[in-house]
Design a protein around this motif. Structure first.
Motif, PDB file in Angstrom:
ATOM      1  N   ILE A  63      48.434 -86.510  37.259  1.00 48.18           N
ATOM      2  CA  ILE A  63      48.086 -86.071  35.905  1.00 48.18           C
ATOM      3  C   ILE A  63      48.403 -84.585  35.828  1.00 48.18           C
ATOM      4  CG2 ILE A  63      46.222 -85.787  34.227  1.00 48.18           C
ATOM      5  CD1 ILE A  63      44.840 -88.184  35.455  1.00 48.18           C
ATOM      6  N   ASP A  64      49.543 -84.272  35.236  1.00 52.92           N
ATOM      7  CA  ASP A  64      49.981 -82.879  35.193  1.00 52.92           C
ATOM      8  C   ASP A  64      49.625 -82.244  33.847  1.00 52.92           C
ATOM      9  OD1 ASP A  64      51.792 -84.035  33.439  1.00 52.92           O
ATOM     10  OD2 ASP A  64      53.471 -83.925  34.842  1.00 52.92           O
ATOM     11  N   ASP A  65      49.975 -80.971  33.709  1.00 56.59           N
ATOM     12  CA  ASP A  65      49.624 -80.230  32.489  1.00 56.59           C
ATOM     13  C   ASP A  65      50.247 -80.839  31.239  1.00 56.59           C
ATOM     14  OD1 ASP A  65      48.150 -78.490  33.998  1.00 56.59           O
ATOM     15  OD2 ASP A  65      49.721 -76.959  34.132  1.00 56.59           O
ATOM     16  N   SER A  66      51.483 -81.326  31.368  1.00 56.92           N
ATOM     17  CA  SER A  66      52.145 -81.896  30.195  1.00 56.92           C
ATOM     18  C   SER A  66      51.439 -83.152  29.710  1.00 56.92           C
ATOM     19  CB  SER A  66      53.612 -82.206  30.519  1.00 56.92           C
ATOM     20  OG  SER A  66      53.715 -83.187  31.541  1.00 56.92           O
ATOM     21  N   LEU A  67      50.936 -83.970  30.651  1.00 56.61           N
ATOM     22  CA  LEU A  67      50.212 -85.182  30.260  1.00 56.61           C
ATOM     23  C   LEU A  67      48.872 -84.819  29.627  1.00 56.61           C
ATOM     24  CD1 LEU A  67      50.126 -88.249  30.189  1.00 56.61           C
ATOM     25  CD2 LEU A  67      49.145 -88.231  32.491  1.00 56.61           C
ATOM     26  N   PHE A  71      47.638 -85.766  25.959  1.00 55.38           N
ATOM     27  CA  PHE A  71      46.344 -86.412  25.770  1.00 55.38           C
ATOM     28  C   PHE A  71      45.561 -85.710  24.667  1.00 55.38           C
ATOM     29  CE2 PHE A  71      43.049 -89.156  27.646  1.00 55.38           C
ATOM     30  CZ  PHE A  71      41.931 -88.654  27.002  1.00 55.38           C
ATOM     31  N   LYS A  72      45.497 -84.398  24.740  1.00 47.83           N
ATOM     32  CA  LYS A  72      44.761 -83.619  23.736  1.00 47.83           C
ATOM     33  C   LYS A  72      45.342 -83.829  22.341  1.00 47.83           C
ATOM     34  CE  LYS A  72      44.120 -79.323  25.038  1.00 47.83           C
ATOM     35  NZ  LYS A  72      44.378 -78.034  25.727  1.00 47.83           N
ATOM     36  N   ARG A  73      46.656 -83.854  22.263  1.00 46.29           N
ATOM     37  CA  ARG A  73      47.316 -84.005  20.971  1.00 46.29           C
ATOM     38  C   ARG A  73      47.079 -85.407  20.393  1.00 46.29           C
ATOM     39  NH1 ARG A  73      51.795 -83.156  22.722  1.00 46.29           N
ATOM     40  NH2 ARG A  73      52.783 -85.208  22.738  1.00 46.29           N
ATOM     41  N   VAL A  74      47.249 -86.435  21.219  1.00 45.99           N
ATOM     42  CA  VAL A  74      47.102 -87.812  20.746  1.00 45.99           C
ATOM     43  C   VAL A  74      45.648 -88.139  20.451  1.00 45.99           C
ATOM     44  CG1 VAL A  74      47.386 -90.244  21.376  1.00 45.99           C
ATOM     45  CG2 VAL A  74      49.177 -88.596  21.951  1.00 45.99           C
ATOM     46  N   ALA A  75      44.733 -87.705  21.334  1.00 47.60           N
ATOM     47  CA  ALA A  75      43.310 -87.996  21.161  1.00 47.60           C
ATOM     48  C   ALA A  75      42.644 -87.074  20.143  1.00 47.60           C
ATOM     49  CB  ALA A  75      42.586 -87.879  22.505  1.00 47.60           C
ATOM     50  N   LYS A  76      43.364 -86.039  19.740  1.00 50.34           N
ATOM     51  CA  LYS A  76      42.860 -85.085  18.754  1.00 50.34           C
ATOM     52  C   LYS A  76      41.579 -84.405  19.235  1.00 50.34           C
ATOM     53  CE  LYS A  76      44.935 -87.627  14.902  1.00 50.34           C
ATOM     54  NZ  LYS A  76      44.699 -88.345  13.618  1.00 50.34           N
ATOM     55  N   VAL A  77      41.646 -83.887  20.464  1.00 51.61           N
ATOM     56  CA  VAL A  77      40.534 -83.137  21.034  1.00 51.61           C
ATOM     57  C   VAL A  77      41.033 -81.741  21.389  1.00 51.61           C
ATOM     58  CG1 VAL A  77      39.304 -85.148  21.916  1.00 51.61           C
ATOM     59  CG2 VAL A  77      41.025 -84.041  23.354  1.00 51.61           C
ATOM     60  N   GLU A  78      40.159 -80.754  21.235  1.00 49.58           N
ATOM     61  CA  GLU A  78      40.541 -79.378  21.555  1.00 49.58           C
ATOM     62  C   GLU A  78      40.647 -79.169  23.058  1.00 49.58           C
ATOM     63  OE1 GLU A  78      38.007 -76.568  19.718  1.00 49.58           O
ATOM     64  OE2 GLU A  78      38.445 -77.212  17.658  1.00 49.58           O
ATOM     65  N   GLU A  79      39.800 -79.876  23.820  1.00 47.40           N
ATOM     66  CA  GLU A  79      39.819 -79.736  25.271  1.00 47.40           C
ATOM     67  C   GLU A  79      39.458 -81.071  25.906  1.00 47.40           C
ATOM     68  OE1 GLU A  79      41.179 -78.704  27.993  1.00 47.40           O
ATOM     69  OE2 GLU A  79      40.800 -76.661  27.257  1.00 47.40           O
ATOM     70  N   VAL A  80      39.998 -81.333  27.084  1.00 43.89           N
ATOM     71  CA  VAL A  80      39.688 -82.573  27.783  1.00 43.89           C
ATOM     72  C   VAL A  80      38.402 -82.412  28.580  1.00 43.89           C
ATOM     73  CG1 VAL A  80      42.096 -83.297  27.909  1.00 43.89           C
ATOM     74  CG2 VAL A  80      41.118 -81.918  29.771  1.00 43.89           C
ATOM     75  N   LEU A  84      38.436 -84.045  34.134  1.00 43.03           N
ATOM     76  CA  LEU A  84      39.889 -84.180  34.033  1.00 43.03           C
ATOM     77  C   LEU A  84      40.552 -82.817  34.127  1.00 43.03           C
ATOM     78  CD1 LEU A  84      42.317 -86.010  33.564  1.00 43.03           C
ATOM     79  CD2 LEU A  84      41.906 -85.827  31.105  1.00 43.03           C
ATOM     80  N   ARG A  85      39.990 -81.852  33.417  1.00 41.65           N
ATOM     81  CA  ARG A  85      40.537 -80.490  33.435  1.00 41.65           C
ATOM     82  C   ARG A  85      40.453 -79.879  34.826  1.00 41.65           C
ATOM     83  NH1 ARG A  85      37.498 -78.723  29.735  1.00 41.65           N
ATOM     84  NH2 ARG A  85      36.055 -77.390  30.872  1.00 41.65           N
ATOM     85  N   GLY A  86      39.394 -80.198  35.562  1.00 40.78           N
ATOM     86  CA  GLY A  86      39.206 -79.619  36.882  1.00 40.78           C
ATOM     87  C   GLY A  86      39.877 -80.370  38.009  1.00 40.78           C
ATOM     88  N   GLY A  87      40.570 -81.475  37.696  1.00 39.46           N
ATOM     89  CA  GLY A  87      41.327 -82.182  38.714  1.00 39.46           C
ATOM     90  C   GLY A  87      40.536 -83.182  39.531  1.00 39.46           C
ATOM     91  N   VAL A  88      39.302 -83.489  39.136  1.00 40.07           N
ATOM     92  CA  VAL A  88      38.548 -84.537  39.837  1.00 40.07           C
ATOM     93  C   VAL A  88      39.256 -85.875  39.649  1.00 40.07           C
ATOM     94  CG1 VAL A  88      36.348 -85.761  39.966  1.00 40.07           C
ATOM     95  CG2 VAL A  88      36.385 -83.287  39.603  1.00 40.07           C
ATOM     96  N   PHE A  89      39.710 -86.132  38.417  1.00 34.00           N
ATOM     97  CA  PHE A  89      40.597 -87.260  38.152  1.00 34.00           C
ATOM     98  C   PHE A  89      42.014 -86.698  38.096  1.00 34.00           C
ATOM     99  CE2 PHE A  89      36.496 -88.606  36.603  1.00 34.00           C
ATOM    100  CZ  PHE A  89      36.429 -89.924  37.021  1.00 34.00           C
ATOM    101  N   PHE A  90      42.831 -87.013  39.105  1.00 36.97           N
ATOM    102  CA  PHE A  90      44.101 -86.313  39.278  1.00 36.97           C
ATOM    103  C   PHE A  90      45.324 -87.219  39.250  1.00 36.97           C
ATOM    104  CE2 PHE A  90      42.345 -87.388  43.404  1.00 36.97           C
ATOM    105  CZ  PHE A  90      43.402 -88.018  44.039  1.00 36.97           C
ATOM    106  N   SER A  91      45.148 -88.534  39.180  1.00 36.15           N
ATOM    107  CA  SER A  91      46.304 -89.418  39.147  1.00 36.15           C
ATOM    108  C   SER A  91      46.018 -90.602  38.224  1.00 36.15           C
ATOM    109  CB  SER A  91      46.661 -89.919  40.550  1.00 36.15           C
ATOM    110  OG  SER A  91      45.639 -90.758  41.058  1.00 36.15           O
ATOM    111  N   HIS A  92      47.079 -91.328  37.880  1.00 40.05           N
ATOM    112  CA  HIS A  92      46.918 -92.412  36.913  1.00 40.05           C
ATOM    113  C   HIS A  92      48.008 -93.449  37.111  1.00 40.05           C
ATOM    114  CE1 HIS A  92      50.366 -91.750  34.103  1.00 40.05           C
ATOM    115  NE2 HIS A  92      50.383 -90.593  34.746  1.00 40.05           N
TER     116      HIS A  92
END
Length: 231
Positions: A63-67, A71-80, A84-92
């Motif tokens: 899960i890189d910065d571009s994804l 995510f933020k753009r599609v989900a319409k959220v200002e921040e994740v 997720l932001r801290g890398g606890v969930f890091f792959s998909h």
């Protein structure tokens, strides 16, 4: 059936689960670095587990910065979420497919589970549910939670009465997290499997596609393991 986004303890699509990651040491000899299966994690490296190698070995994607930005753009959220932001969930696997569904207005659902092995869940058990709660709120979709009490009966030195009692207590803990009550379905394997024709049909289709040799390779089963584990 709607597409779903899943969070689980194992993924049966990859035969490398339960096998060590191997690399060359300073002398050019093979050295076992990491071992990961559904129940154990071991590493001989002072730096800990090499998660980049695990991502590749298990057929996942980072899960890189571009994804995250998508995510933020599609989900319409200002921040994740901080996890997720801290890398606890890091792959998909296939997170982009779910984002495609959102963009196209297609329906999907969340699916996760819990194997009740104690009377109460600790923080490590709660982390994926806290993240799932946030995801459900963001996308406003149904959630299915499977309680694998049968698994604990096969793997642990517990009787059926004990695993049932632990399942009920764990269910109460999950409900207390605050999932949307009208958009959550939670069930126990030992209770629900015998009541749902659709569930049994799904199991039949899965079991027909999976060989015993593949299950042995994934989970390390031996001929002395009970049939319940294989099923």
């Amino acid at each position: 059936m709607y597409p779903c986004i899943m969070a689980s303890e194992t993924d049966s699509r990859d035969t490398s689960i339960g096998k060590p990651l191997v690399a060359a040491d300073q002398n050019g000899q093979n050295a076992v670095e990491d071992f990961v299966d559904p129940w154990n994690v071991h590493t001989s490296s002072m730096k800990g587990v090499d998660y980049d190698k695990l991502i590749k070995k298990f057929g996942c994607s980072a899960i890189d910065d571009s994804l995250i930005e998508r995510f933020k753009r599609v989900a319409k959220v200002e921040e994740v979420h901080p996890l997720l932001r801290g890398g606890v969930f890091f792959s998909h696997r296939d997170l982009h497919v779910i984002l495609d569904c959102v963009e196209k207005g297609q329906k999907f659902y969340f699916y996760t589970g819990r194997g009740p092995s104690s009377d109460a869940m600790h923080l490590g058990h709660l982390i994926p549910f806290l993240f799932t709660k946030w995801l459900q709120e963001v996308f406003d979709v149904p959630l299915i939670i499977q309680i694998t009490d049968g698994d604990k009966y096969y793997w642990k030195d517990l009787n059926l009465k004990e695993v049932k009692e632990m399942a009920v207590k764990n269910i109460k803990g999950i409900i207390a997290i605050g999932f949307h009550p009208d958009k959550m379905f939670i069930f126990r394997n030992l209770e629900y499997m015998g009541q749902s024709v659709g569930f049994q049909e799904t199991l039949a289709r899965i079991q027909k596609l999976v060989t015993v040799s593949k299950i042995k390779g994934q989970f390390g089963f031996s001929d002395s393991d009970c049939m319940g584990k294989v099923m």
